[in-house]
Scaffold this motif. Structure first.
Motif, short mmCIF file in Angstrom:
data_model
loop_
_atom_site.label_atom_id
_atom_site.label_comp_id
_atom_site.label_asym_id
_atom_site.label_seq_id
_atom_site.Cartn_x
_atom_site.Cartn_y
_atom_site.Cartn_z
N THR A 233 0.80 -1.23 0.00
CA THR A 233 0.00 0.00 0.00
C THR A 233 0.84 1.28 0.00
OG1 THR A 233 -0.14 -0.04 2.43
CG2 THR A 233 -1.90 -1.15 1.20
N VAL A 234 2.14 1.16 0.19
CA VAL A 234 3.01 2.34 0.26
C VAL A 234 4.08 2.23 -0.81
CG1 VAL A 234 4.58 3.70 1.69
CG2 VAL A 234 2.60 2.57 2.73
N ALA A 235 4.26 3.30 -1.58
CA ALA A 235 5.30 3.31 -2.61
C ALA A 235 6.68 3.30 -1.96
CB ALA A 235 5.14 4.54 -3.49
N SER A 236 7.55 2.43 -2.46
CA SER A 236 8.90 2.35 -1.91
C SER A 236 9.82 1.70 -2.93
CB SER A 236 8.91 1.54 -0.60
OG SER A 236 10.23 1.31 -0.16
N VAL A 237 11.07 2.13 -2.93
CA VAL A 237 12.06 1.51 -3.80
C VAL A 237 12.36 0.08 -3.36
CG1 VAL A 237 14.08 2.27 -2.49
CG2 VAL A 237 14.26 1.97 -4.97
N LYS A 238 11.99 -0.26 -2.13
CA LYS A 238 12.22 -1.60 -1.61
C LYS A 238 11.24 -2.63 -2.17
CE LYS A 238 14.12 -0.05 2.85
NZ LYS A 238 14.13 1.38 2.52
N ASN A 239 10.10 -2.19 -2.68
CA ASN A 239 9.09 -3.13 -3.18
C ASN A 239 9.63 -3.93 -4.37
OD1 ASN A 239 7.57 -1.71 -1.33
ND2 ASN A 239 6.31 -0.67 -2.85
N PHE A 240 9.37 -5.24 -4.35
CA PHE A 240 9.81 -6.06 -5.48
C PHE A 240 8.99 -7.34 -5.58
CE2 PHE A 240 12.55 -7.60 -1.99
CZ PHE A 240 12.34 -8.96 -2.08
N GLN A 241 9.02 -7.94 -6.76
CA GLN A 241 8.47 -9.27 -7.03
C GLN A 241 9.52 -10.07 -7.77
OE1 GLN A 241 4.87 -8.26 -9.22
NE2 GLN A 241 3.59 -8.72 -7.44
N LEU A 242 9.76 -11.30 -7.33
CA LEU A 242 10.77 -12.15 -7.95
C LEU A 242 10.13 -13.36 -8.61
CD1 LEU A 242 13.65 -12.23 -5.29
CD2 LEU A 242 13.39 -10.73 -7.27
N VAL A 243 10.62 -13.67 -9.81
CA VAL A 243 10.19 -14.86 -10.55
C VAL A 243 11.44 -15.62 -10.97
CG1 VAL A 243 8.05 -13.80 -11.38
CG2 VAL A 243 10.16 -13.57 -12.72
N ALA A 244 11.24 -16.87 -11.40
CA ALA A 244 12.36 -17.67 -11.87
C ALA A 244 12.85 -17.15 -13.21
CB ALA A 244 11.95 -19.13 -11.98
N SER A 245 14.15 -17.11 -13.37
CA SER A 245 14.74 -16.63 -14.61
C SER A 245 15.07 -17.80 -15.53
CB SER A 245 16.02 -15.84 -14.32
OG SER A 245 16.67 -15.45 -15.51
N PRO A 246 14.60 -17.77 -16.78
CA PRO A 246 14.93 -18.85 -17.73
C PRO A 246 16.34 -18.69 -18.25
CG PRO A 246 13.57 -17.20 -18.81
CD PRO A 246 13.72 -16.75 -17.38
N GLU A 247 17.32 -19.14 -17.47
CA GLU A 247 18.72 -18.95 -17.83
C GLU A 247 19.08 -19.71 -19.11
OE1 GLU A 247 21.14 -16.91 -15.96
OE2 GLU A 247 19.09 -16.21 -15.61
N ASN A 248 18.55 -20.92 -19.23
CA ASN A 248 18.83 -21.73 -20.40
C ASN A 248 17.52 -22.20 -21.02
OD1 ASN A 248 21.70 -21.69 -20.01
ND2 ASN A 248 21.41 -23.13 -18.33
N GLY A 249 17.27 -21.82 -22.25
CA GLY A 249 16.05 -22.24 -22.92
C GLY A 249 14.96 -21.19 -22.83
N ALA A 250 13.82 -21.52 -23.44
CA ALA A 250 12.70 -20.58 -23.48
C ALA A 250 11.95 -20.57 -22.16
CB ALA A 250 11.74 -20.97 -24.62
N ALA A 251 11.28 -19.44 -21.88
CA ALA A 251 10.50 -19.30 -20.65
C ALA A 251 9.21 -20.09 -20.75
CB ALA A 251 10.20 -17.82 -20.40
N GLY A 252 8.84 -20.73 -19.65
CA GLY A 252 7.61 -21.51 -19.59
C GLY A 252 6.66 -20.91 -18.57
N PRO A 253 5.51 -21.55 -18.33
CA PRO A 253 4.54 -21.03 -17.35
C PRO A 253 5.12 -20.92 -15.95
CG PRO A 253 3.57 -22.76 -18.73
CD PRO A 253 5.03 -22.75 -19.03
N GLU A 254 6.07 -21.81 -15.62
CA GLU A 254 6.65 -21.78 -14.28
C GLU A 254 7.48 -20.52 -14.04
OE1 GLU A 254 9.41 -24.19 -16.98
OE2 GLU A 254 7.25 -24.03 -16.58
N HIS A 255 7.86 -19.83 -15.12
CA HIS A 255 8.65 -18.61 -14.98
C HIS A 255 7.77 -17.37 -14.82
CE1 HIS A 255 11.43 -21.41 -17.12
NE2 HIS A 255 12.28 -20.93 -16.24
N GLU A 256 6.47 -17.54 -14.86
CA GLU A 256 5.55 -16.41 -14.70
C GLU A 256 5.06 -16.28 -13.26
OE1 GLU A 256 4.93 -14.21 -17.03
OE2 GLU A 256 6.22 -15.29 -18.43
N LYS A 257 5.17 -17.34 -12.47
CA LYS A 257 4.67 -17.31 -11.09
C LYS A 257 5.58 -16.46 -10.21
CE LYS A 257 2.35 -21.83 -10.90
NZ LYS A 257 2.32 -23.14 -10.19
N VAL A 258 4.96 -15.63 -9.39
CA VAL A 258 5.72 -14.85 -8.41
C VAL A 258 6.12 -15.78 -7.27
CG1 VAL A 258 5.63 -12.96 -6.75
CG2 VAL A 258 4.58 -12.69 -9.01
#
Length: 402
Positions: A337-362
């Motif tokens: 509810t408060v704007a902050s530079v600390k706010n973030f969301q992390l997802v899995a990074s497709p380091e090798n190969g194409a991104a799949g549905p599992e890389h969209e989940k937070v």
């Protein structure tokens, strides 16, 4: 006569003590056998109903109490109580070291005390952004000339480096742009124990030599340098917006989690219990290996993504560009509810190969809801301990990244 009287008195006192100790042992044995000798079928049925009905805290403390009655009760409860990955519940202290649920985010919040430089992690008991919560972990910040340390403890009142409840720590480099998270006990088979010539032990409790306590690297976190100026954040509805280059960029290499863990059928390492001490009882780690910060700087220098091959890599979820507002947007679904530079969301990074549905989940999201109140929601394959360590890195000052 005087000597003889005194001798008799001492003999009588020692006899009384011996009888009292023997009686106490008999009473404890009777109590143990009284509870342990219940029919196993009946006992299992009763404990199963307790585990099913007392599904939320504070009622869930009954499950913990039952596991402490005697050995037979404890063994049955360990079979009945599933890991957070399966049940979505945090029950025993070891639960904070186990991966979260696969299908949902486990909602928690962090309270910061800027005066004492401490941080307390709680499990949310309601949908409210600020409730009492169930205490999970605590951390204390220690500033040094060349780095910053955060010790992570199971005890809200004992967060010293040599404390018996300390289960991990986080250390930054000089700029506060790179961090390493350490586990005090072996997180998975083959984990590397960090040592150096300058290492010294903190704490003195003897642990099981088969499971040595120390510094095991479980995560490396880096923040991208900002050379084009500061960012401006605003909050509109349930979303957080940044009107400059985009959100602060994070890159997390999870040394203890293989990249295959997020794929269908993937498995993340799961700690099942704390190591046992020489007496056979569960014992929390006390010893940590402290290395000079110059060695840490060396280990954190260079591209962090190339240091751990095959490990899960987390990155910021790509924000959406809002045409009308002309800014970047991240939807926290009402959890921030408060704007902050600390706010973030992390997802899995497709380091090798194409991104799949599992890389969209937070997998982990963190955001501000008050002056010293922050939400922390995480899911499989992260544990509460790992998620807490990543969020602590966001609190540290990063002059080069703002």
């Amino acid at each position: 006569m005087k000597w003889g009287y005194g001798s008799k008195s001492r003999c009588r006192q020692s006899s009384v003590v011996a009888v009292a100790e023997e009686t106490e042992g008999i009473d404890e044995g009777l109590v143990e056998s009284c509870w342990a000798n219940l029919p196993l079928e009946l006992l299992r049925e009763v404990l199963m109903r307790i585990e099913d009905t007392e599904s939320k805290w504070p009622l869930r403390k009954s499950v913990v109490a039952c596991s402490g009655v005697c050995r037979s009760w404890r063994e049955i409860m360990k079979e009945l109580v599933k890991t957070p990955e399966v049940s979505g519940k945090l029950t025993f202290p070891i639960s904070v070291k186990q991966p979260g649920p696969r299908d949902t985010l486990l909602q928690c919040f962090i309270k910061r005390n800027q005066t004492t430089q401490t941080y307390h992690l709680y499990l949310s008991l309601t949908q409210a952004l600020a409730d009492d919560g169930k205490f999970l972990l605590a951390a204390r910040k220690y500033r040094k000339a060349t780095c910053t340390d955060y010790t992570i403890s199971l005890d809200a009142n004992e967060m010293s480096k040599g404390g018996g409840t300390c289960i991990g720590k986080l250390r930054s480099n000089f700029l506060g742009t790179k961090f390493t998270a350490y586990d005090s006990i072996l997180p998975y088979a083959g984990a590397k124990l960090v040592k150096s010539r300058s290492t010294r032990l903190v704490g003195s409790k003897q642990m099981n030599p088969r499971v040595p306590a120390g510094n095991y690297e479980v995560a490396h976190i880096s923040y991208e340098l900002n050379v084009l100026g500061a960012r401006q954040w605003i909050m509109i509805g349930q979303s957080s917006y940044v009107t400059s280059r985009g959100p602060r960029r994070m890159h997390c290499v999870m040394d203890a989690i293989p990249a295959s863990a997020i794929k269908p059928g993937g498995i993340a390492p799961t700690q099942v219990d704390f190591p046992m001490d020489n007496s056979g009882s569960s014992s929390l780690p006390m010893r940590f290996l402290r290395s000079k910060s110059s060695r840490l700087e060396k280990s954190l220098s260079g591209p962090i993504e190339t240091q751990r091959e095959g490990s899960l890599v987390l990155k910021n979820k790509a924000p959406r560009w809002h045409e009308q507002l002309q800014c970047w947007c991240l939807n926290f679904h009402g959890r921030v509810t408060v704007a902050s530079v600390k706010n973030f969301q992390l997802v899995a990074s497709p380091e090798n190969g194409a991104a799949g549905p599992e890389h969209e989940k937070v997998i982990l999201q963190f955001g501000k809801v008050g002056k010293d109140m922050f939400t922390m929601d995480y899911r499989y394959p992260l544990s509460a301990f790992q998620a807490f360590a990543i969020c602590l890195s966001s609190f540290d000052t990063k002059i080069a990244c703002e």
